[in-house]
Design a protein around this motif. Structure first.
Motif, PDB file in Angstrom:
ATOM      1  N   LEU A   1     -16.182   6.952   0.970  1.00  0.00           N
ATOM      2  CA  LEU A   1     -15.422   6.574  -0.159  1.00  0.00           C
ATOM      3  C   LEU A   1     -13.839   6.381   0.148  1.00  0.00           C
ATOM      4  O   LEU A   1     -13.282   7.311   0.687  1.00  0.00           O
ATOM      5  CB  LEU A   1     -15.811   7.675  -1.312  1.00  0.00           C
ATOM      6  N   TYR A   2     -13.604   5.334  -0.435  1.00  0.00           N
ATOM      7  CA  TYR A   2     -12.012   4.763  -0.308  1.00  0.00           C
ATOM      8  C   TYR A   2     -11.415   4.724  -1.446  1.00  0.00           C
ATOM      9  O   TYR A   2     -11.665   4.203  -2.448  1.00  0.00           O
ATOM     10  CB  TYR A   2     -11.762   3.562   0.696  1.00  0.00           C
ATOM     11  N   PHE A   3     -10.091   5.125  -1.578  1.00  0.00           N
ATOM     12  CA  PHE A   3      -9.061   4.995  -2.576  1.00  0.00           C
ATOM     13  C   PHE A   3      -7.808   4.281  -1.894  1.00  0.00           C
ATOM     14  O   PHE A   3      -7.182   4.985  -1.080  1.00  0.00           O
ATOM     15  CB  PHE A   3      -8.991   6.006  -3.553  1.00  0.00           C
ATOM     16  N   ASN A   4      -7.186   3.255  -2.487  1.00  0.00           N
ATOM     17  CA  ASN A   4      -5.998   2.628  -2.300  1.00  0.00           C
ATOM     18  C   ASN A   4      -5.079   2.528  -3.295  1.00  0.00           C
ATOM     19  O   ASN A   4      -5.521   2.236  -4.437  1.00  0.00           O
ATOM     20  CB  ASN A   4      -6.070   1.468  -1.418  1.00  0.00           C
ATOM     21  N   VAL A   5      -3.891   2.997  -3.290  1.00  0.00           N
ATOM     22  CA  VAL A   5      -2.810   2.866  -4.208  1.00  0.00           C
ATOM     23  C   VAL A   5      -1.891   1.856  -4.021  1.00  0.00           C
ATOM     24  O   VAL A   5      -1.266   1.975  -3.003  1.00  0.00           O
ATOM     25  CB  VAL A   5      -2.176   4.341  -4.707  1.00  0.00           C
ATOM     26  N   PHE A   6      -1.796   0.777  -4.622  1.00  0.00           N
ATOM     27  CA  PHE A   6      -0.957  -0.355  -4.403  1.00  0.00           C
ATOM     28  C   PHE A   6       0.136  -0.538  -5.225  1.00  0.00           C
ATOM     29  O   PHE A   6       0.175  -0.042  -6.669  1.00  0.00           O
ATOM     30  CB  PHE A   6      -1.432  -1.746  -4.511  1.00  0.00           C
ATOM     31  N   GLY A   7       1.341  -0.828  -5.010  1.00  0.00           N
ATOM     32  CA  GLY A   7       2.489  -0.869  -5.966  1.00  0.00           C
ATOM     33  C   GLY A   7       3.522  -1.621  -5.140  1.00  0.00           C
ATOM     34  O   GLY A   7       3.454  -2.378  -4.222  1.00  0.00           O
ATOM     35  N   GLU A   8       4.898  -1.337  -5.637  1.00  0.00           N
ATOM     36  CA  GLU A   8       6.059  -1.820  -4.958  1.00  0.00           C
ATOM     37  C   GLU A   8       6.720  -0.575  -4.053  1.00  0.00           C
ATOM     38  O   GLU A   8       7.139   0.397  -4.604  1.00  0.00           O
ATOM     39  CB  GLU A   8       7.157  -2.344  -5.944  1.00  0.00           C
ATOM     40  N   GLU A   9       6.869  -0.881  -2.694  1.00  0.00           N
ATOM     41  CA  GLU A   9       7.352   0.015  -1.877  1.00  0.00           C
ATOM     42  C   GLU A   9       8.851   0.172  -1.883  1.00  0.00           C
ATOM     43  O   GLU A   9       9.430  -0.937  -1.580  1.00  0.00           O
ATOM     44  CB  GLU A   9       6.697   0.102  -0.492  1.00  0.00           C
TER      45      GLU A   9
ATOM     46  N   LEU B   1       0.729  -1.137   0.064  1.00  0.00           N
ATOM     47  CA  LEU B   1      -0.111   0.170   0.075  1.00  0.00           C
ATOM     48  C   LEU B   1       0.921   1.392   0.063  1.00  0.00           C
ATOM     49  O   LEU B   1       1.475   1.472   1.075  1.00  0.00           O
ATOM     50  CB  LEU B   1      -1.028   0.127   1.088  1.00  0.00           C
ATOM     51  N   LEU B   2       0.728   1.861  -1.275  1.00  0.00           N
ATOM     52  CA  LEU B   2       1.813   3.292  -1.120  1.00  0.00           C
ATOM     53  C   LEU B   2       0.871   4.476  -0.787  1.00  0.00           C
ATOM     54  O   LEU B   2       1.812   5.375  -0.194  1.00  0.00           O
ATOM     55  CB  LEU B   2       2.164   3.533  -2.745  1.00  0.00           C
ATOM     56  N   GLY B   3      -0.255   4.588  -0.798  1.00  0.00           N
ATOM     57  CA  GLY B   3      -1.066   5.666  -0.438  1.00  0.00           C
ATOM     58  C   GLY B   3      -2.425   5.336  -0.501  1.00  0.00           C
ATOM     59  O   GLY B   3      -3.046   4.609  -1.162  1.00  0.00           O
ATOM     60  N   GLY B   4      -3.384   5.824   0.555  1.00  0.00           N
ATOM     61  CA  GLY B   4      -4.652   5.712   0.543  1.00  0.00           C
ATOM     62  C   GLY B   4      -5.613   6.870   1.391  1.00  0.00           C
ATOM     63  O   GLY B   4      -4.709   7.937   2.006  1.00  0.00           O
ATOM     64  N   PHE B   5      -6.660   6.982   1.123  1.00  0.00           N
ATOM     65  CA  PHE B   5      -7.333   8.226   1.701  1.00  0.00           C
ATOM     66  C   PHE B   5      -8.863   7.950   1.507  1.00  0.00           C
ATOM     67  O   PHE B   5      -9.328   7.043   0.827  1.00  0.00           O
ATOM     68  CB  PHE B   5      -6.904   9.318   0.717  1.00  0.00           C
ATOM     69  N   HIS B   6      -9.755   8.394   2.281  1.00  0.00           N
ATOM     70  CA  HIS B   6     -11.212   8.262   2.409  1.00  0.00           C
ATOM     71  C   HIS B   6     -11.756   9.459   2.659  1.00  0.00           C
ATOM     72  O   HIS B   6     -11.425  10.478   3.273  1.00  0.00           O
ATOM     73  CB  HIS B   6     -11.522   7.240   3.145  1.00  0.00           C
ATOM     74  N   THR B   7     -13.078   9.720   2.268  1.00  0.00           N
ATOM     75  CA  THR B   7     -14.037  10.962   2.557  1.00  0.00           C
ATOM     76  C   THR B   7     -15.327  10.264   2.632  1.00  0.00           C
ATOM     77  O   THR B   7     -15.609   9.254   2.568  1.00  0.00           O
ATOM     78  CB  THR B   7     -13.712  11.978   1.331  1.00  0.00           C
TER      79      THR B   7
END
Length: 397
Positions: free
Chosen positions: A282-290, A144-150
């Motif tokens: 509302l949720y968004f998560n950005v996944f990748g290689e940390e 998980l590189l970054g996440g946020f919710h509103t």
């Protein structure tokens, strides 16, 4: 396959010299040679094969203009995420016409195989296009590189549906290294056929009902997840008026084709975007290689620089009698703000840099005021009250 008129190939006669040769048959050489040629014609026709030449530039144009129809795009490998686990979805190969080799094939066909008036079929040269996304490459996506919710708990049914629809359209997107992701392209078009409903949105300083109203909360929430993943922002616009679901200068508006949120995957591995709604959040998560150090943290701090208080705007309503007053639009305070990116290492601030700046216009409260009356004196008093711009005066009148 495509069908192309021969006229588009610029065909010309490739061996016109045979006309002179045919016309001179039996008329040249010594007597015996001429006699033999004429006797041969009595037994069997003398056939002269025509050859043709195609215009190289015109063949290139035909191939290039039909490439989109002839080509098959490779489908890159993708990912699905279920119960916290990723599964690789294999891609598929594509086919791309090889223009140079196909030109040679067509030139050869017209010079030696084509029979003039007859139609024909030619198999062109093509290259296999391999899809991106091997199992090894996509297997890097696990962090998980970054996440946020509103929250959209105060939204009506139409706006809620639009937020949920927008999140579902982005969910599952895979962005490969160097690629740019456009939120507008992912969530448009905004119409009922594509799952959107009418809801309020900003337009020219007022709130209007449009299909897709609320989609800006989707782009804003994703924006905040993306900047925490430290992906490169290629395009971002603030709203014309302040929004309530994030701090000033932390928003990202979508408007037609002239306001979009675009970001670039500036990492060395693919990224996967997860978007979903739950409990009116509302949720968004950005996944990748940390690859960032574990003791390094990124946060964003909003700073309001100035505020501009809104006024009150009156709209005369002849359809209502004097004494009627109704609010058509609530007011919005104007702001100028900026967003700071703060980096800490082991809890100690290492840097604080201005990340963006925004200006939000004030928006007046709009009141509809009844002016319908048969009394000229009362009409004059109401006109004077409206001219003062004072709500209390208008109500008293």
């Amino acid at each position: 396959t495509v069908q192309v008129p021969v006229s588009q190939m610029g065909i010309s006669w490739g061996n016109p010299e045979i006309a002179e040769e045919a016309a001179g048959l039996g008329k040249s050489g010594n007597l015996i040679t001429r006699y033999k040629a004429m006797k041969d014609l009595e037994n069997e026709d003398k056939v002269y094969e025509l050859s043709y030449e195609a215009d190289e530039a015109m063949i290139s144009q035909v191939l290039e203009s039909n490439a989109q129809t002839l080509n098959t795009e490779a489908k890159d490998g993708g990912l699905t995420r279920e119960n916290g686990n990723f599964t690789v979805v294999p891609g598929s190969q594509g086919v791309s016409i090889n223009i140079e080799n196909s030109k040679e094939i067509l030139e050869k066909y017209f010079s030696s195989e084509w029979k003039g008036a007859s139609s024909g079929t030619v198999e062109l040269a093509a290259d296999v296009v391999e899809p991106r996304g091997s199992e090894e490459e996509l297997g890097k996506v696990k962090d998980l590189l970054g996440g946020f919710h509103t929250s959209y708990s105060s939204s009506g049914a139409g706006r809620s549906k639009n937020v949920e629809n927008g999140a579902s359209l982005i969910n599952g997107s895979v962005v490969y290294p160097g690629d740019t992701f456009s939120v507008y392209e992912a969530v448009s078009p905004f119409d009922a056929e594509h799952g959107y409903e009418l809801a309020g949105s900003y337009e020219n300083g007022t709130t209007v009902e449009t299909y897709g109203g609320g989609i800006c909360q989707v782009s804003t929430t994703l924006y905040n997840a993306v900047i925490r993943a430290e992906l490169e922002i290629a395009e971002r616009f603030n709203h014309s008026m302040i929004v309530s679901y994030v701090d000033p200068s932390a928003d990202a508006a979508i408007a037609g084709t002239y306001k979009d949120l675009k970001f670039v995957n500036n990492t060395d591995a693919p990224i996967y975007i997860e978007g979903y709604t739950e409990g009116r959040q509302l949720y968004f998560n950005v996944f990748g290689e940390e690859t960032r150090p574990a003791n390094r943290e990124v946060s964003f701090v909003s700073e309001t620089l100035s505020t501009t208080e809104p006024g009150t705007q009156y709209q005369a309503s002849s359809g209502h009698a004097i004494g009627y007053m109704s609010q058509k639009q609530s007011s919005h305070t104007g702001y100028t703000a900026r967003l700071w990116k703060v980096v800490t290492v082991d809890g100690v601030e290492e840097s604080r840099t201005e990340f963006n700046s925004s200006r939000y216009n004030p928006s007046n409260k709009i009141l509809a005021v009844g002016v319908g009356t048969d009394n000229p004196e009362a009409a004059a008093q109401m006109a004077a009250a409206i001219a003062t711009g004072d709500e209390a005066t208008g109500r008293h009148t």
